[in-house]
Write an enzyme that holds these catalytic residues in place. Structure first.
Site, PDB file in Angstrom:
ATOM      1  N   ARG A   1      62.196  11.726 -24.747  1.00  0.00           N
ATOM      2  CA  ARG A   1      61.860  13.047 -24.188  1.00  0.00           C
ATOM      3  C   ARG A   1      60.402  13.379 -24.443  1.00  0.00           C
ATOM      4  O   ARG A   1      59.690  13.855 -23.568  1.00  0.00           O
ATOM      5  CB  ARG A   1      62.685  14.135 -24.885  1.00  0.00           C
TER       6      ARG A   1
ATOM      7  N   SER B   1      66.116  14.036 -17.757  1.00  0.00           N
ATOM      8  CA  SER B   1      66.510  13.910 -19.172  1.00  0.00           C
ATOM      9  C   SER B   1      67.982  13.520 -19.314  1.00  0.00           C
ATOM     10  O   SER B   1      68.415  13.106 -20.376  1.00  0.00           O
ATOM     11  CB  SER B   1      66.265  15.222 -19.904  1.00  0.00           C
ATOM     12  N   ASP B   2      68.752  13.704 -18.225  1.00  0.00           N
ATOM     13  CA  ASP B   2      70.172  13.341 -18.264  1.00  0.00           C
ATOM     14  C   ASP B   2      70.661  13.088 -16.844  1.00  0.00           C
ATOM     15  O   ASP B   2      70.014  13.506 -15.887  1.00  0.00           O
ATOM     16  CB  ASP B   2      71.008  14.434 -18.946  1.00  0.00           C
TER      17      ASP B   2
ATOM     18  N   ARG C   1      57.335  36.742 -29.910  1.00  0.00           N
ATOM     19  CA  ARG C   1      58.678  36.136 -29.785  1.00  0.00           C
ATOM     20  C   ARG C   1      58.667  34.627 -29.998  1.00  0.00           C
ATOM     21  O   ARG C   1      59.566  33.910 -29.523  1.00  0.00           O
ATOM     22  CB  ARG C   1      59.303  36.425 -28.407  1.00  0.00           C
TER      23      ARG C   1
ATOM     24  N   MET D   1      66.599  24.944 -14.257  1.00  0.00           N
ATOM     25  CA  MET D   1      66.965  26.359 -14.318  1.00  0.00           C
ATOM     26  C   MET D   1      65.819  27.355 -14.060  1.00  0.00           C
ATOM     27  O   MET D   1      65.979  28.536 -14.356  1.00  0.00           O
ATOM     28  CB  MET D   1      67.599  26.662 -15.684  1.00  0.00           C
TER      29      MET D   1
ATOM     30  N   GLY E   1      59.406  24.974 -20.715  1.00  0.00           N
ATOM     31  CA  GLY E   1      60.372  25.973 -21.174  1.00  0.00           C
ATOM     32  C   GLY E   1      60.279  26.172 -22.675  1.00  0.00           C
ATOM     33  O   GLY E   1      60.291  27.296 -23.178  1.00  0.00           O
TER      34      GLY E   1
ATOM     35  N   ARG F   1      55.059  24.223 -13.504  1.00  0.00           N
ATOM     36  CA  ARG F   1      56.177  24.066 -14.443  1.00  0.00           C
ATOM     37  C   ARG F   1      56.294  22.598 -14.813  1.00  0.00           C
ATOM     38  O   ARG F   1      56.238  21.713 -13.937  1.00  0.00           O
ATOM     39  CB  ARG F   1      57.472  24.558 -13.803  1.00  0.00           C
ATOM     40  N   ILE F   2      56.457  22.307 -16.100  1.00  0.00           N
ATOM     41  CA  ILE F   2      56.789  20.952 -16.543  1.00  0.00           C
ATOM     42  C   ILE F   2      58.080  21.070 -17.338  1.00  0.00           C
ATOM     43  O   ILE F   2      58.148  21.800 -18.328  1.00  0.00           O
ATOM     44  CB  ILE F   2      55.646  20.300 -17.373  1.00  0.00           C
ATOM     45  N   GLY F   3      59.108  20.385 -16.866  1.00  0.00           N
ATOM     46  CA  GLY F   3      60.398  20.563 -17.526  1.00  0.00           C
ATOM     47  C   GLY F   3      61.286  19.352 -17.382  1.00  0.00           C
ATOM     48  O   GLY F   3      60.909  18.335 -16.799  1.00  0.00           O
ATOM     49  N   SER F   4      62.481  19.507 -17.914  1.00  0.00           N
ATOM     50  CA  SER F   4      63.462  18.430 -17.805  1.00  0.00           C
ATOM     51  C   SER F   4      64.509  18.823 -16.774  1.00  0.00           C
ATOM     52  O   SER F   4      64.610  19.995 -16.385  1.00  0.00           O
ATOM     53  CB  SER F   4      64.113  18.168 -19.164  1.00  0.00           C
TER      54      SER F   4
ATOM     55  N   ARG G   1      57.121  22.648 -27.274  1.00  0.00           N
ATOM     56  CA  ARG G   1      56.495  21.639 -26.405  1.00  0.00           C
ATOM     57  C   ARG G   1      55.080  22.086 -26.028  1.00  0.00           C
ATOM     58  O   ARG G   1      54.178  21.279 -25.902  1.00  0.00           O
ATOM     59  CB  ARG G   1      57.284  21.463 -25.109  1.00  0.00           C
TER      60      ARG G   1
HETATM   61  N1  HPA Z   1      71.501  21.246 -15.781  1.00  0.00           N
HETATM   62  C1  HPA Z   1      70.659  22.299 -15.809  1.00  0.00           C
HETATM   63  N2  HPA Z   1      69.475  22.233 -16.381  1.00  0.00           N
HETATM   64  C2  HPA Z   1      69.100  21.073 -16.940  1.00  0.00           C
HETATM   65  C3  HPA Z   1      69.925  19.973 -16.950  1.00  0.00           C
HETATM   66  C4  HPA Z   1      71.190  20.056 -16.333  1.00  0.00           C
HETATM   67  O1  HPA Z   1      71.970  19.087 -16.298  1.00  0.00           O
HETATM   68  N3  HPA Z   1      69.287  18.974 -17.614  1.00  0.00           N
HETATM   69  C5  HPA Z   1      68.092  19.475 -17.980  1.00  0.00           C
HETATM   70  N4  HPA Z   1      67.977  20.745 -17.582  1.00  0.00           N
END
Ligand code: HPA
Length: 232
Positions: free
Chosen positions: A217, A203-204, A43, A180, A20, A87-90, A24
């Protein structure tokens, strides 16, 4: 050249990693690719092409959320003939067995967005990963000694949703985590008969409130980036 990507067609590889965050993309390109070349800064959404173990690969930032992600995925498929999108994401975990830094392979992606409703008008499409990429990622992770969690996820439109604890209704159905973008990626890949996979690092944690530090991260992203690049 497409509306949001200022590259010549041959500048982008057939396999593209999709973080995203455009910074990164830049960081991973310099950390993991040989001979990285920046092909886009429209952009500030950086895209790079280089080589990983001799294979030509691109890494393109997409921004956050399905509307932004879908713009880049659409243009990569239609303007540049991309065949594999990873896709590589959190993500935020919503199951107790998951911890920070765990890696999820998104076998499917539920969504609360109208993205698919606009295509299927009240009927439900199940956005799923490409089996070939999913299987390869699982096998490669096992060989590299990286524990992965294959399972369903939720792609939400609202990071800050209006109903506290709303995630529990998804957890009840064994959804592992929330992010997302992946539901849009899987739908567009199916629509255009190309392969897609979402690889996510926790990540959380929504139950415990734990969060990764920025150093962790970065480490998580490199590990996930290497796994994704090994699929090219
Ligand atoms: N919600 C939505 N998207 C995210 C979250 C989350 O808690 N953590 C990382 N991306």
């Amino acid at each position: 050249m497409s509306l949001h990507i200022g590259a010549a067609k041959e500048e982008i590889a057939e396999t593209v990693l999709l973080p995203g965050d455009p910074l990164r993309a830049e960081f991973l390109a310099h950390e993991l690719l040989d001979n990285p070349h920046c092909y886009n800064n429209v952009r500030g959404m950086y895209g790079f092409t280089g080589f990983f173990k001799g294979k030509r690969v691109s890494i393109q930032g997409t921004g956050m959320g399905m509307p932004s992600h879908a713009i880049y995925v659409h243009e990569l498929i239609h303007g540049y003939g991309v065949k594999q999108l990873i896709r590589i994401g959190s993500c935020g975990a919503i199951q107790p067995q998951l911890g920070l830094m765990d890696i999820i392979l998104a076998t499917g992606a539920c969504t609360d967005s109208s993205f698919n409703d606009q295509r299927f008008g009240g009927h439900t499409f199940a956005p799923v990963a490409d089996w070939g990429l999913l299987h390869k990622a699982y096998v490669h992770a096992e060989k590299a000694g990286i524990a992965v969690h294959p399972g369903n996820i939720l792609s939400t439109d609202q990071f800050y949703g209006p109903v506290p604890g709303d995630w529990k209704k998804w957890a009840k159905y064994q959804v592992l985590a929330i992010e997302m973008e992946t539901a849009a990626l899987y739908t567009l890949a199916a629509e255009n008969n190309v392969a897609a996979l979402g690889i996510l690092t926790v990540s959380d944690h929504l139950e415990t409130g734990e969060l990764l530090s920025s150093e962790e991260r970065e480490k998580g992203f490199v590990r996930m980036g290497e796994l994704a690049l090994s699929l090219a």
